[in-house]
Design an enzyme around this catalytic site. Sequence first.
Site, PDB file in Angstrom:
ATOM      1  N   GLU A 116      37.433 -18.667  25.263  1.00  0.00           N
ATOM      2  CA  GLU A 116      37.438 -19.523  24.079  1.00  0.00           C
ATOM      3  C   GLU A 116      37.651 -18.703  22.811  1.00  0.00           C
ATOM      4  O   GLU A 116      38.295 -19.180  21.857  1.00  0.00           O
ATOM      5  CB  GLU A 116      36.135 -20.319  24.005  1.00  0.00           C
ATOM      6  N   HIS A 169      27.028 -28.526  29.607  1.00  0.00           N
ATOM      7  CA  HIS A 169      28.314 -29.215  29.554  1.00  0.00           C
ATOM      8  C   HIS A 169      28.173 -30.634  28.987  1.00  0.00           C
ATOM      9  O   HIS A 169      29.032 -31.486  29.243  1.00  0.00           O
ATOM     10  CB  HIS A 169      28.943 -29.306  30.949  1.00  0.00           C
TER      11      HIS A 169
END
Length: 325
Positions: free
Chosen positions: A58, A127
């Site tokens: 990321e 998540h």
Amino acid sequence: MPVKTVTQAVPEALSQEMSRDPNIFFAGEDLSVGGAFGTSQGLKKDFGDRVIDTPISESAIAGLAVGAAAAGLRPVVEIMFMDFVGVCMDEIVNQMAKMKYMFGGKATLPIVVTTAAGAGFSMAAQHSQSLEAWFCHIPGLKVVMPSNAYDTKGLLISAIRDDNPVIFIVIKRNLRLREEVPDEPYAIPLGVAEVKREGSDVTVVATGHMVTQAQRAADQLAERGVSLEVVDPRTLSPLDMDTIVASVQKTSRAVVAQEGVQFCGFGAEIAAAIQEQAFDYLDAPVKRVGAPFSPVPFSPSLEEAWLPAADDIVAAVDEILPARA
């Protein structure tokens, strides 16, 4: 007008904008196979090298966006789950958000960071978070959180055309919601809220999936003769307080509903702004609805109990609305 899901609206908006402007590219993990939620379906076939499958990094994805934008391109990048933004906060918060300011306006960073947020799929604590408040606190970023497919397409097109960094949050529980969505491109201005349902007794300002829950609460309360007005900010930063205040001035009562943890959540900012800007019109304290101060549970039954829902909005309304005979 054709009916589409959020999952269909996202790639449609991207495809139309990439066809319009060759400087736009899309980068992220697993995009060539549709991404984790199908929101890049078909783009690799149509645009080839302009759809880039990145490594699982990321930090690299966000850094790529900053460099490419500063060099004149218009990147759209995907952080697959919003939880993963912790890995690239320096690139977003200290570079992307501040570069234009620190260079005296000479650097333009037309970046869209798309990401999926929210619980409801038993994906556990790493998540399932809603972290929009993090980014609303950062000057230099725009933050968008649509609640349906129509708004998703129009707001994403506006975000891509904007010359500032935009955090574009797709709510996982909204992905399959169906709405009439035109085939042709259209833009919904950033920073403009919408009254999703007219009402007279209580204003509910709801974000993300809580707009759907607010509509369900409104249906329940309508059976008791209570009329809710549902306001969807759509853009969290900049926030359209004019529309929210106008609604509260009409109803004299307000509930703010968010999916994320209530403590220090974005709903607190809306509640405080209502108190400051519409205090003389309030007949009761502003109530907040949000998730408990805990990680998102993995267990489906516990997760369901953790998630704020229509019943919580109804309970909040009951606390501030006098009983009716």
